[in-house]
Design an enzyme around this catalytic site. Structure first.
Site, short mmCIF file in Angstrom:
data_model
loop_
_atom_site.label_atom_id
_atom_site.label_comp_id
_atom_site.label_asym_id
_atom_site.label_seq_id
_atom_site.Cartn_x
_atom_site.Cartn_y
_atom_site.Cartn_z
N GLY A 136 0.82 -1.20 0.00
CA GLY A 136 0.00 0.00 0.00
C GLY A 136 0.86 1.25 0.00
CD GLN A 137 2.72 5.67 -1.88
OE1 GLN A 137 3.22 4.84 -2.65
NE2 GLN A 137 3.46 6.56 -1.24
CG ASP B 144 -3.48 9.95 9.75
OD1 ASP B 144 -4.70 10.19 9.68
OD2 ASP B 144 -2.80 9.67 8.75
CB VAL C 213 3.68 -0.34 3.31
CG1 VAL C 213 3.98 -1.48 4.27
CG2 VAL C 213 3.48 0.95 4.09
#
Ligand SMILES: *[C@@H]1O[C@H](CO)[C@@H](O)[C@H](O)[C@H]1NC(C)=O
Ligand SMILES: *[C@@H]1O[C@H](CO)[C@@H](O)[C@H](O)[C@H]1NC(C)=O
Ligand SMILES: *[C@@H]1O[C@H](CO)[C@@H](O)[C@H](O)[C@H]1NC(C)=O
Ligand SMILES: *[C@@H]1O[C@H](CO)[C@@H](O)[C@H](O)[C@H]1NC(C)=O
Ligand SMILES: *[C@@H]1O[C@H](CO)[C@@H](O)[C@H](O)[C@H]1NC(C)=O
Ligand SMILES: *[C@@H]1O[C@H](CO)[C@@H](O)[C@H](O)[C@H]1NC(C)=O
Ligand SMILES: *[C@@H]1O[C@H](CO)[C@@H](O)[C@H](O)[C@H]1NC(C)=O
Ligand SMILES: *[C@@H]1O[C@H](CO)[C@@H](O)[C@H](O)[C@H]1NC(C)=O
Length: 682
Positions: free
Chosen positions: A357-358, A475, A364
């Site tokens: 993923g980003q 986050d 990643v």
């Protein structure tokens, strides 16, 4: 480390209290029974770990181990930890006796357990057997120091308590007190008992015990988990037990344990004093003989000299410790540093097929090290603009944050401008992949979702309060919650933002990292983050998990409505049950509603009104704790301003002006009566 398997087992009453109720009635028989340790309660043979074949090495090792169990007199504090064999054939076993059981009795209980376990769980590589006085478990896995929550079982006293509210209040307090006492026990014993009496004179006796090889935190977590099961197991009953491999709880309205604590023969006698009896009597005579003022002068001088010396010694010790620490840190940094080529090979040259993923801070990748270990590598965007030393220091801090609900950072890699972070790989995908997908969400029933909510709460509490640093996540969102094989949540991406030290609870930032929709108003508007802005995000997350809806929008027939608005509207109309994901079956209605209630408290506009994570964990654990009534959440908007795209910044200021104010007030007023009475029908 934590392992969890299987589900809940309820042991029927016929076995309940064999050791206690009948003991009180039949004194003589009871003596015979307890000698035979016949208070067998439950066994768990875990098929998932496979079978061994008869006469295999594993079998032989197991038999050797079990036959040795009772003959071993080396350990006398009721905890036995053995292993036998090599590699794949190694058998690990733990025997644990209840804290008030005499050593001889303990060994005899374990002996019976050892004799029965192979018959009750034939050919199983892993099994646990429970008696009133002891438990015995073995496995081909390492089980020492590992928190194991399941398989567990419940037993409920069939008699109801009277004045339930008062009973639960006293019970709650008693269990809380005992939890702290048990968890703070040493590596030999984590055990506590006590009694307390309600205002209508019901006495409650409680006993809590952890396997003493657990850390204090793990013991605490284990008992927390067990306490939360009391409403399911034994709601309003006079007694109950929640028993698992790593910890257990029992409470009754009679005393079922021995009050005397077993004296530990291995405890060194209280600090040996060098003066012999003769010397001290001499001293006494001298003191009496000498004129009192002189004695006082001598005493004061001695005391002064002593304190000075002690202080000097302490300073020296502190300095040595610091030096040692520095050396340690350097060697730790070295051990954490991965070679870039190692990582490149592990991730197949950061190939696209390995990309998981980003994230906001970089891509990643999935990787496998040459020793077989599977990792996740975050390749930071090249412009992260930080010196090497600064980077290493931060890694060193974040590596220390270890909790079962956090994704563990294993190390880092520095090469030129490349910065890589190496994490443990968490096998299942992130939470958003499940809860927002109409077909995947079926895999998350309420029990799992509730476990996820509590796990996130614990991870976050650890970041906020229990770790040495105060870490504000900034986050928190569904895509940052990873799930392991057993659907335990692990918070990812913590510590990425600037670290905030303990004495600095709030800090302004010019670089806002959060995701709109999860961000507290003060953070989104003014860049002010604090533990309370994480609490806000957590509240949004709870509501998402319960409703199975994204915060950005619920398709409400013709128009879109954001989740907070939707939740609040239904809550204040007394229809909170509408918020719950229709795909959940509503057996645990009260738990769901309580979660919504907590979620709404978290998203309060005024950060003072939001609970702390410590409070939230308490609210989630303590079923009898009454919750404050929430006011309208932040960003409550009337229908005209509803349809906000996810990435648009909130039109916050418009809330502070004119027209919406009276509507909000009346909503709050009417809410007080309507929804609460509707909410927790009993
Ligand atoms: C192990 O043995 C049990 C009964 O002895 C059986 O039910 C089970 O299917 C076996 N499991 C495996 C993986 O062979
Ligand atoms: C295991 O060993 C016992 C005695 O040594 C023997 O009687 C039995 O047949 C053996 N079982 C198997 C499956 O080999
Ligand atoms: C059996 O117990 C004794 C202590 O009583 C110990 O010295 C010995 O190593 C144990 N043997 C095995 C095979 O575990
Ligand atoms: C228990 O086992 C672990 C791992 O096998 C070992 O490190 C530890 O020293 C043992 N403790 C005791 C008290 O035997
Ligand atoms: C366990 O073993 C004891 C003797 O070792 C026996 O009396 C008892 O019946 C056994 N219990 C079970 C449940 O098999
Ligand atoms: C334990 O046994 C199971 C089944 O045979 C196997 O899959 C697992 O790898 C073993 N674990 C260890 C630590 O050897
Ligand atoms: C306990 O209370 C439940 C419900 O309040 C009732 O159904 C049950 O019969 C009661 N049990 C006893 C033993 O009084
Ligand atoms: C209840 O606990 C107190 C200590 O907290 C103890 O002194 C007392 O004896 C206990 N009462 C009973 C009836 O066991």
């Amino acid at each position: 480390m934590i392992r969890r398997k299987a589900s809940v087992n309820v042991v029927p009453y016929s076995d309940y209290g064999m050791g206690a109720v009948s003991c009180m009635l039949l004194f003589f028989l009871c003596g015979v029974l307890s000698q035979a340790n016949a208070q067998y309660l439950f066994q768990s043979c875990d098929n998932s770990n496979g079978n061994y074949t008869a006469n295999s090495t594993y079998n032989t090792n197991l038999i050797t181990l079990l036959s040795n169990l009772s003959s071993n007199t080396e350990i006398n504090y009721g905890f036995y930890n053995f292993s036998h064999g090599q590699n794949a054939d190694k058998v690990n076993a733990i025997g644990l006796c209840r804290g008030d059981v005499e050593p001889n009795e303990c060994r005899s209980c374990l002996k019976d357990a050892g004799g029965n376990i192979t018959q009750l769980c034939p050919n199983q590589k892993e099994a646990t057997i429970y008696y009133d006085n002891c438990l015995l478990r073995y496995s081909n896995h390492s089980i020492f120091g590992v928190l194991d929550i399941s398989p567990d079982f419940y037993m409920a006293n069939p008699n109801n308590a009277t004045e339930v509210v008062e009973f639960n209040r006293v019970l709650d307090d008693l269990l809380k007190e005992l939890k702290g006492k048990a968890a703070s026990g040493d590596s030999r014993r984590k055990y506590a008992t006590d009694n307390d009496t309600t205002m209508n004179f019901q006495t409650i006796y409680g006993l809590l015990q952890c396997s003493p090889d657990l850390t204090q935190t793990d013991c605490n977590d284990c008992l927390d988990e067990a306490i939360t099961r009391i409403p399911t197991c034994c709601d309003d009953r006079r007694g109950g037990r929640v028993v698992g491999p790593s910890c257990n709880i029992r409470y009754e309205n009679y005393r079922f344990y021995e009050q005397t604590t077993i004296i530990d023969p291995e405890t060194p006698p209280p600090s040996t004093i060098n003066t012999s009896p003769e010397e001290s009597s001499n001293t006494t005579i001298i003191v009496i003989a000498v004129i009192v003022p002189a004695a006082a002068v001598v005493l004061v001088t001695c005391l002064f000299l002593y304190l000075r010396r002690r202080k000097a010694r302490k300073n020296l010790a502190v300095k040595e410790e610091e030096d040692e620490k520095e050396e340690d840190e350097i060697s730790i940094v070295e051990s954490l540093q991965f070679n870039f080529d190692t990582i490149r090979v592990a991730t197949e040259d950061f190939s696209d097929s390995n990309k998981l993923g980003q994230g906001g801070f970089g891509a990643v990748y999935w990787g496998r090290l040459s020793n077989g270990q599977i990792i996740a590598v975050k390749r930071l965007s090249r412009d992260s603009g930080q010196g090497d030393t600064e980077f290493k220091n931060e890694v060193l801090l974040v590596v220390k944050l270890q909790h079962r609900n956090l994704v563990r950072l294993l190390g880092f890699c520095l090469e030129g401008r490349e910065r890589l972070l190496v994490y443990e790989f968490v096998p299942n995908k992130s939470l958003d992949y499940f809860i927002f997908d109409p077909s995947m969400k079926a895999q998350l029933d309420w029990e799992k979702r509730y476990k996820i909510i509590r796990g996130i709460a614990r991870g976050l509490l650890y970041l906020h309060e229990d770790s040495q640093l105060r870490i504000i996540h900034r986050d928190l969102k569904a895509s940052n919650i990873l799930l392991d094989q057993e659907m335990n949540p692990k918070i990812a991406d913590f510590g990425m933002a600037r670290l905030v030290l303990m004495d600095q609870t709030q800090a302004n930032t010019s670089r806002i990292v959060g995701t709109y929709g999860y961000m507290a108003p003060e953070y989104a508007m003014h860049g002010q983050f604090s533990v309370k802005s994480d609490v806000f995000s957590f509240g949004v997350l709870i509501l998402e998990i319960v409703s199975g809806q994204k915060n950005s929008g619920i398709n409400n027939g013709e128009n879109m409505e954001d989740l907070l608005n939707f939740a609040w509207r239904n809550w204040k109309e007394g229809k909170a049950i509408n918020i719950v994901d229709p795909s959940l079956n509503s057996n645990s209605r009260n738990e769901m509603l309580r979660c919504i209630h907590i979620g709404l408290l978290c998203v309060q506009e005024n950060l003072v009104d939001r609970p702390t994570m410590a409070n939230i964990v308490l609210m989630l654990n303590s079923y009898s704790l009454s919750l404050p009534i929430p006011a309208e959440p932040a960003f409550y908007m009337n229908s005209r301003t509803r349809s906000l795209p996810e990435m648009q910044s909130w039109d916050y200021n418009s809330r502070e002006t004119g027209s919406s104010e009276p509507i909000l007030k009346s909503a709050q007023e009417s809410e007080n009566e309507v929804s609460i009475t509707e909410l927790y029908p009993r």
